[in-house]
Scaffold this motif. Structure first.
Motif, mmCIF file in Angstrom:
data_model
loop_
_atom_site.group_PDB
_atom_site.id
_atom_site.type_symbol
_atom_site.label_atom_id
_atom_site.label_comp_id
_atom_site.label_asym_id
_atom_site.label_seq_id
_atom_site.Cartn_x
_atom_site.Cartn_y
_atom_site.Cartn_z
ATOM 1 N N ARG A 1 -4.696 4.592 3.341
ATOM 2 C CA ARG A 1 -5.041 3.059 3.716
ATOM 3 C C ARG A 1 -6.603 2.714 3.997
ATOM 4 O O ARG A 1 -7.016 1.585 3.573
ATOM 5 C CB ARG A 1 -3.935 2.699 4.976
ATOM 6 C CG ARG A 1 -4.272 1.230 5.334
ATOM 7 C CD ARG A 1 -3.447 1.049 6.615
ATOM 8 N NE ARG A 1 -2.037 0.952 6.069
ATOM 9 C CZ ARG A 1 -1.397 -0.146 5.738
ATOM 10 N NH1 ARG A 1 -2.086 -1.463 5.587
ATOM 11 N NH2 ARG A 1 -0.139 -0.366 5.155
ATOM 12 N N LEU B 1 0.864 -1.221 -0.135
ATOM 13 C CA LEU B 1 0.000 -0.119 0.262
ATOM 14 C C LEU B 1 0.770 1.308 -0.132
ATOM 15 O O LEU B 1 0.439 2.271 -0.555
ATOM 16 C CB LEU B 1 -0.960 0.144 1.180
ATOM 17 C CG LEU B 1 -2.071 -0.990 1.216
ATOM 18 C CD1 LEU B 1 -2.983 -0.811 2.461
ATOM 19 C CD2 LEU B 1 -2.767 -0.959 -0.097
ATOM 20 N N THR B 2 2.169 1.169 0.640
ATOM 21 C CA THR B 2 2.957 2.305 0.673
ATOM 22 C C THR B 2 3.297 2.638 -0.656
ATOM 23 O O THR B 2 3.437 3.845 -1.238
ATOM 24 C CB THR B 2 4.291 1.876 1.424
ATOM 25 O OG1 THR B 2 3.587 2.121 3.039
ATOM 26 C CG2 THR B 2 5.096 3.356 1.572
ATOM 27 N N GLU C 1 -8.555 -0.026 1.953
ATOM 28 C CA GLU C 1 -9.192 -1.267 2.399
ATOM 29 C C GLU C 1 -10.481 -1.291 2.613
ATOM 30 O O GLU C 1 -11.101 -2.485 2.999
ATOM 31 C CB GLU C 1 -8.469 -1.193 4.100
ATOM 32 C CG GLU C 1 -6.989 -1.421 3.954
ATOM 33 C CD GLU C 1 -6.382 -1.460 5.207
ATOM 34 O OE1 GLU C 1 -6.864 -1.072 6.416
ATOM 35 O OE2 GLU C 1 -5.133 -2.098 5.554
ATOM 36 N N SER D 1 -2.496 7.203 6.721
ATOM 37 C CA SER D 1 -3.586 6.574 7.447
ATOM 38 C C SER D 1 -4.995 6.923 6.433
ATOM 39 O O SER D 1 -5.706 5.620 6.233
ATOM 40 C CB SER D 1 -3.686 7.248 8.822
ATOM 41 O OG SER D 1 -2.624 7.081 9.635
ATOM 42 N N ARG E 1 0.618 4.157 -2.443
ATOM 43 C CA ARG E 1 0.358 5.711 -2.331
ATOM 44 C C ARG E 1 1.404 6.534 -2.896
ATOM 45 O O ARG E 1 1.161 7.695 -3.045
ATOM 46 C CB ARG E 1 0.472 5.517 -0.666
ATOM 47 C CG ARG E 1 0.278 7.149 -0.371
ATOM 48 C CD ARG E 1 0.304 7.273 1.204
ATOM 49 N NE ARG E 1 1.464 6.573 1.753
ATOM 50 C CZ ARG E 1 2.805 6.850 2.218
ATOM 51 N NH1 ARG E 1 3.133 8.048 1.861
ATOM 52 N NH2 ARG E 1 3.313 6.196 2.868
#
Length: 207
Positions: free
Chosen positions: A175, A154-155, A179, A172, A158
């Motif tokens: 994510r 996910l990083t 999700e 945050s 992003r």
């Protein structure tokens, strides 16, 4: 026919959204940078022609290809050639492999999408139009994943969004947003490194 192909390339300040340009070898605009392109053969469809001209001029085969727009302003070229333009994405892990295996043309270089030199014809306008299209589309789709390998954290995803949008995103919130959708599928594999292991995800090709 022309194409704007975006990919992520490493830079000292982090990954940057970049695109390949071709230095013209004939008039008009001899020696000036331009978008890759070519002519449409009588017996091929538009999508095939776009893929072929990209391969011939840059030795690249995109992982995503979409028709962008048709440009036909009166003053765009001496003979007013109408150009059907495509825009494309290429996974960051495939750029060097494709160019080395196919033999990269010497007159091709990568440039920062936000800092292009003066281009031939109306190609600066076309590149800006394609960049706006990409930035708008990442706001309502998961197309940014097309710039990544099949599996990613996910990083990493992003950071692709940040490179495309040109701004930082709150980790945050990012994510939580992802999700809560079915766009990504978690795998059982993890990326290990200096920090704690991070789960790998893949795109849900059914959505």
């Amino acid at each position: 026919m022309s194409a704007v192909i975006f990919s992520l390339r490493s830079a000292p300040e982090g990954d940057r959204l970049m695109l390949p340009l071709v230095r013209r070898t004939r008039d008009p605009h001899l020696g000036v940078w331009a978008l890759p392109g070519g002519w449409l053969d009588p017996d091929e469809d538009l999508d095939s022609a776009a893929s072929r001209t990209l391969a011939e001029t840059t030795a690249l085969m995109p992982s995503y290809l979409e028709q962008l727009y048709t440009f036909g302003a009166v003053d765009r070229s001496p003979t007013r050639v109408v150009s059907i333009v495509y825009w494309a994405l290429l996974r960051s892990d495939l750029v060097d492999a494709q160019r080395s295996s196919a033999g990269a043309p010497e007159n091709v270089e990568w440039f920062d999408a936000d800092d292009l030199p003066p281009l031939a014809f109306d190609h600066n306008h076309i590149a800006d139009y394609a960049l706006d299209r990409l930035r708008n589309k990442v706001g309502y789709s998961r197309i940014a994943a097309g710039l990544l390998p099949d599996e990613f954290t996910l990083t990493e995803l992003r950071e692709v969004y940040e490179a495309v949008l040109g701004r930082r995103l709150d980790p945050s919130n990012f994510r939580r947003l992802l999700e809560g959708t079915d766009e990504l599928v978690p795998t059982e594999r993890f990326r290990t490194g200096k920090h704690r292991p991070a789960r790998l995800y893949r795109r849900n090709r059914d959505t």
